[in-house]
Design a protein around this motif. Sequence first.
Motif, PDB file in Angstrom:
ATOM      1  N   VAL A 198      37.821  34.104  23.994  1.00 49.84           N
ATOM      2  CA  VAL A 198      39.023  33.460  24.182  1.00 49.84           C
ATOM      3  C   VAL A 198      40.136  34.690  24.405  1.00 49.84           C
ATOM      4  O   VAL A 198      40.774  34.843  25.525  1.00 49.84           O
ATOM      5  N   VAL A 199      39.940  35.590  23.541  1.00 49.92           N
ATOM      6  CA  VAL A 199      40.997  36.622  23.457  1.00 49.92           C
ATOM      7  C   VAL A 199      40.589  37.563  24.903  1.00 49.92           C
ATOM      8  O   VAL A 199      41.500  37.936  25.526  1.00 49.92           O
ATOM      9  N   LEU A 200      39.396  37.846  24.997  1.00 50.25           N
ATOM     10  CA  LEU A 200      38.944  38.518  26.170  1.00 50.25           C
ATOM     11  C   LEU A 200      39.448  37.921  27.484  1.00 50.25           C
ATOM     12  O   LEU A 200      39.705  38.450  28.580  1.00 50.25           O
ATOM     13  N   ALA A 201      39.236  36.467  27.554  1.00 52.88           N
ATOM     14  CA  ALA A 201      39.334  35.792  28.722  1.00 52.88           C
ATOM     15  C   ALA A 201      40.761  35.860  29.070  1.00 52.88           C
ATOM     16  O   ALA A 201      41.159  35.872  30.196  1.00 52.88           O
ATOM     17  N   VAL A 202      41.684  35.394  28.157  1.00 57.22           N
ATOM     18  CA  VAL A 202      43.150  35.722  28.400  1.00 57.22           C
ATOM     19  C   VAL A 202      43.627  36.978  28.931  1.00 57.22           C
ATOM     20  O   VAL A 202      44.423  37.253  29.793  1.00 57.22           O
ATOM     21  N   ALA A 203      42.999  38.073  28.245  1.00 53.19           N
ATOM     22  CA  ALA A 203      43.276  39.413  28.721  1.00 53.19           C
ATOM     23  C   ALA A 203      42.915  39.736  30.130  1.00 53.19           C
ATOM     24  O   ALA A 203      43.501  40.233  30.958  1.00 53.19           O
ATOM     25  N   SER A 204      41.735  39.292  30.505  1.00 53.67           N
ATOM     26  CA  SER A 204      41.164  39.167  31.813  1.00 53.67           C
ATOM     27  C   SER A 204      41.990  38.564  32.767  1.00 53.67           C
ATOM     28  O   SER A 204      42.450  39.242  33.715  1.00 53.67           O
ATOM     29  N   VAL A 205      42.665  37.660  32.433  1.00 53.96           N
ATOM     30  CA  VAL A 205      43.508  36.800  33.333  1.00 53.96           C
ATOM     31  C   VAL A 205      44.876  37.605  33.563  1.00 53.96           C
ATOM     32  O   VAL A 205      45.277  37.801  34.819  1.00 53.96           O
ATOM     33  N   LEU A 206      45.274  38.007  32.623  1.00 54.83           N
ATOM     34  CA  LEU A 206      46.609  38.672  32.375  1.00 54.83           C
ATOM     35  C   LEU A 206      46.702  40.008  33.233  1.00 54.83           C
ATOM     36  O   LEU A 206      47.186  40.291  34.210  1.00 54.83           O
ATOM     37  N   MET A 207      45.345  40.639  33.166  1.00 50.34           N
ATOM     38  CA  MET A 207      45.126  42.041  33.744  1.00 50.34           C
ATOM     39  C   MET A 207      44.779  41.678  35.470  1.00 50.34           C
ATOM     40  O   MET A 207      45.376  42.409  36.270  1.00 50.34           O
ATOM     41  N   VAL A 208      44.136  40.700  35.772  1.00 56.12           N
ATOM     42  CA  VAL A 208      43.915  40.237  37.163  1.00 56.12           C
ATOM     43  C   VAL A 208      45.224  39.676  37.714  1.00 56.12           C
ATOM     44  O   VAL A 208      45.538  40.274  39.010  1.00 56.12           O
ATOM     45  N   LEU A 209      46.141  39.202  37.221  1.00 62.57           N
ATOM     46  CA  LEU A 209      47.350  38.686  37.910  1.00 62.57           C
ATOM     47  C   LEU A 209      48.286  39.682  37.786  1.00 62.57           C
ATOM     48  O   LEU A 209      49.349  39.801  38.590  1.00 62.57           O
ATOM     49  N   PHE A 210      48.457  40.500  36.565  1.00 60.65           N
ATOM     50  CA  PHE A 210      49.770  41.275  36.655  1.00 60.65           C
ATOM     51  C   PHE A 210      49.303  42.998  36.247  1.00 60.65           C
ATOM     52  O   PHE A 210      50.155  43.908  36.372  1.00 60.65           O
TER      53      PHE A 210
END
Length: 433
Positions: free
Chosen positions: A28-40
Amino acid sequence: MSSGASELRQATPQRIMRVGVIGFVVLVVLAVASVLMVLFGVPMDVIYWGIFHNFLDLDVYRHGGSFVVQGLPLYDGPVLQGMMFTYTPFAGILFTVWAVLTFQQAIVVWTVLNVLALFAVVVLCWKYLGYRLGVKTYAVSALATVIFLFMEPVRTTLWLGQINIFLLLLIVWDLGRDEKSRLRGIGAGIAAGVKLTPAFFWAYLFITKQWRALVTAVITFAATVALGFIVMYNDALTYWTGTLFDSDRVGRTDSPSNQSVSGLIAQLTHTPTPSKVLVLGCSVVAVCLGLGAAWMAHRRGQKLLGLTMTGLTATTVSPFSWGHHWVWFVPLVILASHYAMASKKIWAWVVPIVFLLPVLNWSHTWPIPAADMQGTDRFIGMGMFMLPSPDYLRIAMVAVYLWVFVVAAAMTLIVFGWKKWTVPNLEAADTPA
């Protein structure tokens, strides 16, 4: 291990996806980090480089399909903003479905379908590795899909509106099935009919003596060619007698975006026309290494690994391989995670991490603005991180995808070529993470 035993386990999955609370927290932590990096990582509103501010290739597909509908010549010149249509006539026919959508509608539909296709690839990988498709497997697959969004080949595929994930899904679904499956090979034939690179899998089918799948793939491909001639004879004749051999329509061979053997040699020799003898010689070595690993994996009952090594080999020796062509890193990371779970040793998780880190996206600011880059900010893979740089650094950094391929192939040959090594049985080995 006999191949028959492996096929039996794949037909009747017995492995359970045992991921405990800690494992899910990490995912979950990696998934959230992935979304944040892709978007921002690059702000979404940045023109051209923002995740929703490109889709150039998708627009080329739409216009190519529109040319087919209108009966305009598809290969005589650019179809959009100086961009050539580089796919087969069969692909042009398929892309006509996108000509009826507006650009914005196509972006939404294409992006959703790409993410779903990526999820399907992940699920199929676990299925073909023998895991039961229960709630945990789907949950892990969903989180892994989100994590993979930050992988450069995947992020770039979405950013450009590329087709590579769909081709990956076709191959994995088709050739990952039991060898007795009816019409096995039809997906590989269709994939090659859209884009010629998947035809490399015919070599894999040949060396592993999968004759029925090979014949089915070739016949299916021939049918796609025939359909092209039936629907658009002049364009088909132009493509198969000339356009096919014009590599300049794709890009300069010495472009830093060319993550292939020919691209590396062109950059090291500082020429867009590298020595054909040198490229051929290095490509032969890469083919022997990659297909040798694929053959060894198949021989030891590791079908998905064999397919993955074949996909990576095809990308390595292709005349021009953009970063988004390397979507075969997705099953490679899944396989490495699978073997790490099998070993029950913490240090084994170094392997999937080593395979994943080099192919992630990294923020980079070009020192000198370039007109063709529409600004200086760019989110790119590590392959272009060291440019400009001395040649020895180019070998280390620009060729990072090639090095991942070499390491994966070498590990496959060493591990599965060692007769004393036994393929782990995850039915009893899975433990909660």
